[in-house]
Write an enzyme that holds these catalytic residues in place. Structure first.
Site, PDB file in Angstrom:
ATOM      1  N   HIS A 129       0.871  -1.187   0.000  1.00 25.68           N
ATOM      2  CA  HIS A 129       0.000   0.000   0.000  1.00 25.68           C
ATOM      3  C   HIS A 129       0.909   1.238   0.000  1.00 25.68           C
ATOM      4  CE1 HIS A 129      -2.785   2.934   1.862  1.00 25.68           C
ATOM      5  NE2 HIS A 129      -3.771   2.140   1.497  1.00 25.68           N
ATOM      6  N   ASP A 206       2.952  -4.795   8.216  1.00 24.39           N
ATOM      7  CA  ASP A 206       1.741  -3.982   8.085  1.00 24.39           C
ATOM      8  C   ASP A 206       0.554  -4.945   8.167  1.00 24.39           C
ATOM      9  OD1 ASP A 206      -0.540  -2.826   7.061  1.00 24.39           O
ATOM     10  OD2 ASP A 206       0.409  -1.965   5.294  1.00 24.39           O
ATOM     11  N   GLN A 209      -4.633  -5.510   6.883  1.00 25.41           N
ATOM     12  CA  GLN A 209      -5.627  -6.446   6.343  1.00 25.41           C
ATOM     13  C   GLN A 209      -5.618  -7.781   7.072  1.00 25.41           C
ATOM     14  OE1 GLN A 209      -7.914  -5.523   4.301  1.00 25.41           O
ATOM     15  NE2 GLN A 209      -7.057  -3.547   3.691  1.00 25.41           N
ATOM     16  N   LYS A 232     -10.494  -1.333  10.425  1.00 21.94           N
ATOM     17  CA  LYS A 232     -10.613  -2.478   9.519  1.00 21.94           C
ATOM     18  C   LYS A 232     -10.936  -3.743  10.299  1.00 21.94           C
ATOM     19  CE  LYS A 232      -7.308  -0.660   6.155  1.00 21.94           C
ATOM     20  NZ  LYS A 232      -8.167  -0.034   5.173  1.00 21.94           N
ATOM     21  N   CYS A 370      -4.860   2.334  -3.667  1.00 19.86           N
ATOM     22  CA  CYS A 370      -3.622   2.869  -3.059  1.00 19.86           C
ATOM     23  C   CYS A 370      -2.440   1.918  -3.245  1.00 19.86           C
ATOM     24  CB  CYS A 370      -3.799   3.200  -1.578  1.00 19.86           C
ATOM     25  SG  CYS A 370      -5.088   4.384  -1.276  1.00 19.86           S
TER      26      CYS A 370
END
Ligand code: C6P
Length: 412
Positions: A129, A206, A209, A232, A370
Protein backbone atom coordinates in the site's frame (compact mmCIF):
# COMPACT_ATOMS: atom_id res chain seq x y z
CA UNK A 1 -6.74 -24.89 10.63
CA UNK A 2 -8.41 -27.77 12.57
CA UNK A 3 -11.97 -27.82 11.23
CA UNK A 4 -13.20 -30.07 14.06
CA UNK A 5 -13.05 -27.26 16.61
CA UNK A 6 -14.68 -24.64 14.34
CA UNK A 7 -18.10 -23.27 15.21
CA UNK A 8 -20.61 -22.30 12.57
CA UNK A 9 -21.28 -18.57 12.52
CA UNK A 10 -24.93 -17.58 13.14
CA UNK A 11 -25.16 -14.92 10.44
CA UNK A 12 -28.64 -13.66 11.29
CA UNK A 13 -27.64 -13.09 14.89
CA UNK A 14 -24.47 -11.33 13.80
CA UNK A 15 -26.29 -9.11 11.30
CA UNK A 16 -28.65 -7.97 14.08
CA UNK A 17 -25.62 -6.36 15.69
CA UNK A 18 -24.98 -4.17 12.62
CA UNK A 19 -27.90 -1.75 12.23
CA UNK A 20 -26.28 -0.09 9.21
CA UNK A 21 -26.71 -3.25 7.13
CA UNK A 22 -30.49 -3.09 7.40
CA UNK A 23 -31.10 -0.26 4.98
CA UNK A 24 -31.91 0.29 1.35
CA UNK A 25 -29.37 2.05 -0.85
CA UNK A 26 -30.66 3.34 -4.16
CA UNK A 27 -33.89 1.42 -3.53
CA UNK A 28 -32.14 -1.93 -3.00
CA UNK A 29 -31.04 -3.73 0.16
CA UNK A 30 -27.48 -2.71 0.96
CA UNK A 31 -24.81 -5.30 0.20
CA UNK A 32 -21.60 -4.09 1.76
CA UNK A 33 -18.53 -5.57 0.09
CA UNK A 34 -16.04 -2.79 0.87
CA UNK A 35 -14.72 -4.26 4.10
CA UNK A 36 -11.05 -4.01 3.16
CA UNK A 37 -11.51 -0.23 3.05
CA UNK A 38 -13.33 -0.17 6.38
CA UNK A 39 -15.59 -2.68 8.09
CA UNK A 40 -18.95 -1.82 9.63
CA UNK A 41 -19.23 -1.43 13.42
CA UNK A 42 -21.35 -3.58 15.73
CA UNK A 43 -23.76 -1.91 18.17
CA UNK A 44 -21.41 -2.69 21.07
CA UNK A 45 -18.74 -0.40 19.55
CA UNK A 46 -21.21 2.42 18.91
CA UNK A 47 -22.66 2.06 22.42
CA UNK A 48 -19.20 2.19 23.99
CA UNK A 49 -18.50 5.40 22.12
CA UNK A 50 -21.80 6.83 23.34
CA UNK A 51 -21.23 5.68 26.92
CA UNK A 52 -17.96 7.58 27.03
CA UNK A 53 -19.37 10.83 25.69
CA UNK A 54 -22.59 10.56 27.69
CA UNK A 55 -21.05 9.34 30.92
CA UNK A 56 -17.34 9.93 31.48
CA UNK A 57 -15.81 12.22 28.87
CA UNK A 58 -12.56 13.52 30.38
CA UNK A 59 -8.92 13.84 29.43
CA UNK A 60 -6.72 10.90 30.44
CA UNK A 61 -3.49 10.41 32.42
CA UNK A 62 -3.83 13.96 33.75
CA UNK A 63 -6.75 14.47 36.10
CA UNK A 64 -7.28 12.92 39.51
CA UNK A 65 -11.05 13.42 39.41
CA UNK A 66 -13.41 10.48 39.02
CA UNK A 67 -14.27 10.95 35.36
CA UNK A 68 -10.62 11.30 34.39
CA UNK A 69 -9.75 8.12 36.28
CA UNK A 70 -12.61 6.22 34.69
CA UNK A 71 -11.60 7.37 31.20
CA UNK A 72 -7.92 6.56 31.84
CA UNK A 73 -8.84 3.09 33.07
CA UNK A 74 -11.03 2.37 30.01
CA UNK A 75 -8.32 3.69 27.65
CA UNK A 76 -5.67 1.44 29.21
CA UNK A 77 -8.04 -1.54 29.11
CA UNK A 78 -7.94 -1.35 25.30
CA UNK A 79 -4.15 -1.44 25.41
CA UNK A 80 -4.33 -4.60 27.54
CA UNK A 81 -6.86 -6.15 25.15
CA UNK A 82 -4.56 -5.46 22.22
CA UNK A 83 -1.66 -6.93 24.16
CA UNK A 84 -3.54 -10.22 24.45
CA UNK A 85 -4.95 -9.95 20.91
CA UNK A 86 -1.47 -10.01 19.35
CA UNK A 87 0.31 -11.75 22.26
CA UNK A 88 2.65 -8.87 23.03
CA UNK A 89 4.89 -9.55 26.05
CA UNK A 90 3.66 -6.34 27.69
CA UNK A 91 1.04 -3.61 27.26
CA UNK A 92 3.66 -0.85 27.21
CA UNK A 93 4.86 -2.16 23.85
CA UNK A 94 1.55 -1.12 22.26
CA UNK A 95 1.55 2.50 21.08
CA UNK A 96 -1.69 4.12 20.03
CA UNK A 97 -1.65 5.97 16.71
CA UNK A 98 -4.22 7.24 14.20
CA UNK A 99 -3.94 4.09 12.09
CA UNK A 100 -1.48 2.02 10.11
CA UNK A 101 -0.40 5.06 8.10
CA UNK A 102 0.68 6.90 11.22
CA UNK A 103 2.30 3.79 12.71
CA UNK A 104 4.53 3.38 9.65
CA UNK A 105 5.31 7.11 9.54
CA UNK A 106 6.28 6.97 13.20
CA UNK A 107 8.80 4.24 12.43
CA UNK A 108 10.12 5.93 9.31
CA UNK A 109 10.58 9.26 11.10
CA UNK A 110 11.91 7.86 14.36
CA UNK A 111 13.68 4.57 13.63
CA UNK A 112 14.73 4.94 10.00
CA UNK A 113 15.91 8.54 10.22
CA UNK A 114 17.95 7.76 13.34
CA UNK A 115 19.49 4.41 12.52
CA UNK A 116 19.80 4.30 8.72
CA UNK A 117 22.71 5.73 6.74
CA UNK A 118 23.58 6.37 3.11
CA UNK A 119 23.76 3.12 1.14
CA UNK A 120 21.69 1.11 3.66
CA UNK A 121 18.80 -0.79 2.11
CA UNK A 122 15.12 -0.99 2.98
CA UNK A 123 13.28 -3.92 1.42
CA UNK A 124 9.57 -3.58 0.74
CA UNK A 125 7.40 -5.64 -1.61
CA UNK A 126 5.57 -5.02 -4.86
CA UNK A 127 2.32 -5.66 -3.00
CA UNK A 128 2.59 -2.68 -0.66
CA UNK A 129 0.00 0.00 0.00
CA UNK A 130 1.25 3.56 -0.56
CA UNK A 131 1.41 3.85 3.25
CA UNK A 132 4.22 1.31 3.23
CA UNK A 133 6.09 2.96 0.35
CA UNK A 134 5.96 6.74 0.70
CA UNK A 135 7.12 7.01 4.36
CA UNK A 136 10.27 5.04 3.42
CA UNK A 137 10.88 7.27 0.41
CA UNK A 138 10.71 10.26 2.75
CA UNK A 139 13.19 8.61 5.12
CA UNK A 140 15.50 7.72 2.22
CA UNK A 141 15.57 11.34 1.05
CA UNK A 142 17.03 12.32 4.42
CA UNK A 143 19.30 9.35 5.12
CA UNK A 144 20.52 8.36 1.66
CA UNK A 145 19.21 4.82 2.22
CA UNK A 146 17.70 3.08 -0.81
CA UNK A 147 14.57 0.99 -1.37
CA UNK A 148 14.65 -2.48 -2.91
CA UNK A 149 11.44 -4.22 -3.97
CA UNK A 150 10.49 -7.91 -3.76
CA UNK A 151 8.90 -8.72 -7.15
CA UNK A 152 5.36 -10.07 -7.50
CA UNK A 153 4.61 -13.28 -9.46
CA UNK A 154 1.68 -13.57 -11.91
CA UNK A 155 -0.62 -15.14 -9.29
CA UNK A 156 -0.07 -12.21 -6.92
CA UNK A 157 2.33 -13.98 -4.55
CA UNK A 158 5.76 -12.66 -3.69
CA UNK A 159 8.83 -13.99 -5.45
CA UNK A 160 10.46 -15.28 -2.30
CA UNK A 161 13.54 -16.59 -4.14
CA UNK A 162 14.24 -13.02 -5.26
CA UNK A 163 13.73 -11.83 -1.69
CA UNK A 164 16.43 -14.23 -0.50
CA UNK A 165 18.76 -12.78 -3.14
CA UNK A 166 17.93 -9.18 -2.20
CA UNK A 167 18.87 -9.74 1.44
CA UNK A 168 22.45 -8.71 2.17
CA UNK A 169 24.57 -7.04 4.81
CA UNK A 170 23.25 -3.73 3.47
CA UNK A 171 19.67 -4.64 4.42
CA UNK A 172 18.70 -2.76 7.56
CA UNK A 173 14.91 -2.83 7.44
CA UNK A 174 12.23 -5.00 5.81
CA UNK A 175 8.64 -3.71 5.65
CA UNK A 176 5.92 -5.91 4.13
CA UNK A 177 2.24 -6.47 4.61
CA UNK A 178 0.77 -9.53 6.28
CA UNK A 179 -1.95 -9.60 3.60
CA UNK A 180 -2.39 -7.53 0.46
CA UNK A 181 -5.33 -5.12 0.40
CA UNK A 182 -5.62 -5.21 -3.38
CA UNK A 183 -5.31 -8.94 -4.04
CA UNK A 184 -5.78 -10.61 -0.66
CA UNK A 185 -2.49 -12.56 -0.88
CA UNK A 186 -1.30 -13.73 2.53
CA UNK A 187 2.47 -13.34 2.64
CA UNK A 188 4.88 -15.87 4.20
CA UNK A 189 5.88 -13.37 6.85
CA UNK A 190 7.49 -15.86 9.23
CA UNK A 191 9.99 -16.82 6.53
CA UNK A 192 10.48 -13.17 5.55
CA UNK A 193 11.17 -12.22 9.17
CA UNK A 194 13.60 -15.02 9.93
CA UNK A 195 15.58 -14.40 6.74
CA UNK A 196 15.85 -10.66 7.56
CA UNK A 197 17.12 -11.52 11.01
CA UNK A 198 20.04 -13.53 9.57
CA UNK A 199 21.57 -10.18 8.52
CA UNK A 200 20.39 -8.28 11.61
CA UNK A 201 17.69 -6.28 9.78
CA UNK A 202 14.54 -5.27 11.65
CA UNK A 203 11.12 -6.18 10.24
CA UNK A 204 7.88 -4.23 10.23
CA UNK A 205 4.66 -6.05 9.37
CA UNK A 206 1.74 -3.98 8.08
CA UNK A 207 -1.20 -5.86 9.55
CA UNK A 208 -3.95 -3.58 8.21
CA UNK A 209 -5.63 -6.45 6.34
CA UNK A 210 -4.82 -9.12 8.90
CA UNK A 211 -6.33 -7.70 12.10
CA UNK A 212 -9.85 -9.06 11.52
CA UNK A 213 -8.91 -12.17 9.59
CA UNK A 214 -5.63 -13.85 10.56
CA UNK A 215 -4.11 -15.13 13.80
CA UNK A 216 -1.43 -12.71 15.02
CA UNK A 217 1.21 -13.71 17.55
CA UNK A 218 4.06 -11.22 17.51
CA UNK A 219 6.23 -13.43 19.72
CA UNK A 220 5.91 -16.52 17.53
CA UNK A 221 6.42 -14.40 14.42
CA UNK A 222 9.38 -12.68 16.13
CA UNK A 223 8.59 -9.51 14.16
CA UNK A 224 10.19 -6.31 15.41
CA UNK A 225 7.18 -4.09 14.68
CA UNK A 226 3.54 -4.81 13.82
CA UNK A 227 0.82 -2.30 12.85
CA UNK A 228 -2.97 -2.50 13.19
CA UNK A 229 -5.88 -0.26 12.17
CA UNK A 230 -9.00 -0.28 14.38
CA UNK A 231 -11.42 0.59 11.60
CA UNK A 232 -10.61 -2.48 9.52
CA UNK A 233 -11.43 -4.78 12.44
CA UNK A 234 -14.97 -3.62 13.33
CA UNK A 235 -13.61 -0.74 15.40
CA UNK A 236 -13.77 3.05 15.01
CA UNK A 237 -11.86 5.11 12.49
CA UNK A 238 -8.94 7.25 13.64
CA UNK A 239 -7.25 4.67 15.87
CA UNK A 240 -4.42 2.28 15.24
CA UNK A 241 -1.56 0.64 17.06
CA UNK A 242 2.13 0.06 16.66
CA UNK A 243 3.65 -2.90 18.50
CA UNK A 244 7.41 -2.92 18.88
CA UNK A 245 10.10 -4.94 20.61
CA UNK A 246 10.91 -3.17 23.84
CA UNK A 247 14.65 -2.72 23.27
CA UNK A 248 13.95 -1.11 19.89
CA UNK A 249 11.19 1.21 21.15
CA UNK A 250 13.41 2.23 24.04
CA UNK A 251 16.29 3.32 21.85
CA UNK A 252 14.07 5.17 19.36
CA UNK A 253 13.68 8.95 19.78
CA UNK A 254 10.14 10.40 20.11
CA UNK A 255 8.18 10.93 16.92
CA UNK A 256 6.37 14.06 18.10
CA UNK A 257 6.90 16.41 21.03
CA UNK A 258 4.20 17.80 23.31
CA UNK A 259 2.19 17.02 26.39
CA UNK A 260 2.25 13.57 28.02
CA UNK A 261 5.39 12.32 26.26
CA UNK A 262 7.66 14.03 28.81
CA UNK A 263 8.89 13.52 32.36
CA UNK A 264 10.36 16.98 32.85
CA UNK A 265 10.61 20.03 30.66
CA UNK A 266 12.75 23.10 31.07
CA UNK A 267 13.74 25.59 28.41
CA UNK A 268 17.17 23.98 28.34
CA UNK A 269 16.22 20.32 28.19
CA UNK A 270 13.43 17.74 28.22
CA UNK A 271 13.47 14.20 29.57
CA UNK A 272 11.08 11.82 27.89
CA UNK A 273 8.37 9.70 29.42
CA UNK A 274 8.51 5.90 29.64
CA UNK A 275 6.96 3.59 27.07
CA UNK A 276 4.40 3.79 25.60
CA UNK A 277 3.74 7.45 26.47
CA UNK A 278 7.04 8.62 24.93
CA UNK A 279 5.32 8.10 21.57
CA UNK A 280 1.86 9.40 22.46
CA UNK A 281 2.21 13.19 22.47
CA UNK A 282 -0.93 15.26 22.98
CA UNK A 283 -4.50 14.32 23.84
CA UNK A 284 -5.17 11.06 22.01
CA UNK A 285 -8.37 9.86 20.34
CA UNK A 286 -9.75 8.75 23.71
CA UNK A 287 -13.30 7.80 22.74
CA UNK A 288 -12.31 5.73 19.75
CA UNK A 289 -9.53 3.91 21.58
CA UNK A 290 -12.01 3.02 24.32
CA UNK A 291 -14.59 1.80 21.79
CA UNK A 292 -11.94 -0.25 19.94
CA UNK A 293 -12.00 -2.68 22.88
CA UNK A 294 -15.60 -3.60 22.08
CA UNK A 295 -14.49 -4.49 18.54
CA UNK A 296 -11.70 -6.71 19.84
CA UNK A 297 -14.21 -8.39 22.19
CA UNK A 298 -16.57 -8.88 19.23
CA UNK A 299 -13.85 -10.71 17.26
CA UNK A 300 -12.71 -12.74 20.23
CA UNK A 301 -16.23 -13.73 21.27
CA UNK A 302 -16.89 -15.09 17.79
CA UNK A 303 -13.41 -16.61 17.54
CA UNK A 304 -11.08 -15.42 14.80
CA UNK A 305 -10.77 -18.95 13.43
CA UNK A 306 -14.57 -19.21 13.07
CA UNK A 307 -14.68 -15.82 11.33
CA UNK A 308 -11.83 -16.88 9.03
CA UNK A 309 -13.58 -20.16 8.16
CA UNK A 310 -16.78 -18.34 7.21
CA UNK A 311 -14.90 -15.76 5.14
CA UNK A 312 -12.88 -18.48 3.46
CA UNK A 313 -16.09 -20.19 2.41
CA UNK A 314 -17.38 -16.89 1.00
CA UNK A 315 -14.14 -16.26 -0.87
CA UNK A 316 -14.12 -19.77 -2.31
CA UNK A 317 -17.75 -19.39 -3.43
CA UNK A 318 -17.19 -15.92 -4.92
CA UNK A 319 -14.07 -17.11 -6.74
CA UNK A 320 -16.26 -19.75 -8.46
CA UNK A 321 -19.38 -17.75 -9.23
CA UNK A 322 -17.75 -14.44 -10.15
CA UNK A 323 -14.56 -15.93 -11.61
CA UNK A 324 -16.56 -18.07 -14.06
CA UNK A 325 -18.58 -15.20 -15.56
CA UNK A 326 -17.46 -14.75 -19.19
CA UNK A 327 -15.41 -11.58 -19.53
CA UNK A 328 -14.26 -11.56 -15.88
CA UNK A 329 -10.57 -12.04 -15.08
CA UNK A 330 -9.50 -12.46 -11.48
CA UNK A 331 -6.43 -10.50 -10.41
CA UNK A 332 -4.61 -12.30 -7.59
CA UNK A 333 -5.13 -16.04 -7.45
CA UNK A 334 -2.79 -17.04 -4.63
CA UNK A 335 -3.64 -20.23 -2.71
CA UNK A 336 -3.49 -18.37 0.59
CA UNK A 337 -5.74 -15.32 0.61
CA UNK A 338 -7.81 -13.23 2.97
CA UNK A 339 -11.36 -12.58 1.77
CA UNK A 340 -10.57 -10.18 -1.08
CA UNK A 341 -11.76 -10.81 -4.65
CA UNK A 342 -10.20 -8.45 -7.20
CA UNK A 343 -11.16 -8.64 -10.85
CA UNK A 344 -11.37 -6.80 -14.12
CA UNK A 345 -13.97 -7.08 -16.87
CA UNK A 346 -13.03 -7.11 -20.54
CA UNK A 347 -13.59 -3.73 -22.23
CA UNK A 348 -15.40 -2.22 -19.22
CA UNK A 349 -13.79 0.34 -16.92
CA UNK A 350 -13.82 -0.68 -13.23
CA UNK A 351 -15.22 2.73 -12.28
CA UNK A 352 -18.31 2.16 -14.49
CA UNK A 353 -18.86 -1.25 -12.90
CA UNK A 354 -18.55 0.28 -9.42
CA UNK A 355 -21.15 2.92 -10.24
CA UNK A 356 -23.57 0.44 -11.75
CA UNK A 357 -23.20 -1.92 -8.78
CA UNK A 358 -23.84 1.01 -6.44
CA UNK A 359 -27.07 1.73 -8.31
CA UNK A 360 -28.05 -1.83 -7.30
CA UNK A 361 -27.13 -1.26 -3.64
CA UNK A 362 -23.81 -3.13 -3.86
CA UNK A 363 -20.79 -1.33 -2.39
CA UNK A 364 -17.40 -2.37 -3.78
CA UNK A 365 -14.18 -0.44 -4.23
CA UNK A 366 -12.80 0.26 -7.68
CA UNK A 367 -9.48 1.75 -8.77
CA UNK A 368 -5.87 1.23 -7.71
CA UNK A 369 -6.64 0.71 -4.00
CA UNK A 370 -3.62 2.87 -3.06
CA UNK A 371 -1.30 0.32 -4.71
CA UNK A 372 -0.40 2.05 -7.97
CA UNK A 373 2.96 0.23 -8.44
CA UNK A 374 1.10 -3.09 -8.16
CA UNK A 375 -1.45 -2.03 -10.77
CA UNK A 376 1.41 -0.87 -13.03
CA UNK A 377 3.02 -4.28 -12.59
CA UNK A 378 -0.14 -5.96 -13.92
CA UNK A 379 -0.49 -3.30 -16.64
CA UNK A 380 -3.95 -2.25 -15.46
CA UNK A 381 -5.43 0.99 -14.17
CA UNK A 382 -7.28 -0.69 -11.36
CA UNK A 383 -9.62 -3.50 -10.37
CA UNK A 384 -13.09 -4.02 -8.98
CA UNK A 385 -12.61 -5.27 -5.43
CA UNK A 386 -15.20 -7.13 -3.38
CA UNK A 387 -13.98 -7.78 0.15
CA UNK A 388 -15.96 -9.85 2.64
CA UNK A 389 -16.53 -9.70 6.38
CA UNK A 390 -18.19 -11.98 8.90
CA UNK A 391 -21.69 -10.56 8.24
CA UNK A 392 -21.66 -11.26 4.48
CA UNK A 393 -23.56 -14.16 2.92
CA UNK A 394 -23.53 -16.39 -0.15
CA UNK A 395 -26.87 -14.87 -1.16
CA UNK A 396 -25.16 -11.50 -1.37
CA UNK A 397 -22.46 -13.01 -3.58
CA UNK A 398 -25.17 -14.45 -5.84
CA UNK A 399 -26.66 -10.95 -6.10
CA UNK A 400 -23.23 -9.57 -7.03
CA UNK A 401 -22.74 -12.22 -9.72
CA UNK A 402 -26.24 -11.63 -11.10
CA UNK A 403 -25.66 -7.85 -11.26
CA UNK A 404 -22.28 -8.32 -12.95
CA UNK A 405 -23.87 -10.51 -15.64
CA UNK A 406 -26.52 -7.86 -16.29
CA UNK A 407 -23.92 -5.07 -16.43
CA UNK A 408 -21.77 -7.05 -18.87
CA UNK A 409 -24.82 -7.80 -21.06
CA UNK A 410 -25.91 -4.18 -20.97
CA UNK A 411 -22.49 -2.70 -21.79
CA UNK A 412 -21.25 -5.14 -24.38
N1 C6P B 1 -6.35 0.27 2.90
C1 C6P B 1 -8.16 -0.06 1.31
O1 C6P B 1 -9.24 0.24 0.79
P1 C6P B 1 -5.06 3.48 7.29
O2 C6P B 1 -5.75 4.26 6.19
O3 C6P B 1 -3.91 4.21 7.88
O4 C6P B 1 -5.99 2.92 8.29
O5 C6P B 1 -4.47 2.17 6.56
C2 C6P B 1 -3.61 2.29 5.47
C3 C6P B 1 -3.34 0.94 4.90
C4 C6P B 1 -2.08 0.39 5.04
N2 C6P B 1 -1.80 -0.84 4.62
C5 C6P B 1 -2.73 -1.63 4.02
C6 C6P B 1 -2.37 -3.01 3.60
C7 C6P B 1 -4.03 -1.11 3.85
O6 C6P B 1 -4.96 -1.88 3.29
C8 C6P B 1 -4.34 0.20 4.27
C9 C6P B 1 -5.69 0.80 4.00
C10 C6P B 1 -7.70 0.68 2.53
O7 C6P B 1 -7.48 -0.99 0.89
C11 C6P B 1 -7.87 2.15 2.37
S1 C6P B 1 -6.77 2.84 1.18
Amino acid sequence: MATASLQKIDILKIREQFPILHQQVNGKPLIYFDNAATSQKPKSVIEKLNDYYLGYNANIHRGIHTLAEKATHAFEETRKSLQHFIHSPSAEQIIFTKGVTESINLLAQSYAKTFLNAGDEIIISGLEHHSNIVPWQLACQVTGAVIKVIPVLPDGTLDIESYHQLISDKTKLVAVNHASNSLGTINPIKEIISKAHTVGAVVLIDGAQAGAHLPIDVQTLDCDFYCLAGHKMYGPTGVGALYGKKELLEKMPPYQGGGEMIKEVSFAKTTYNDLPYKFEAGTPNIADVIAWKAAIDFIQDLGKENIAAHEHELLHYATEVVGNIPGVTLVGTAQEKVSVLSFIIKNIHPFDVGQMLDARGIAVRTGHHCTQPLMDHFGIEGTIRASFAVYNTKDEIDALAESLKRIINFLS
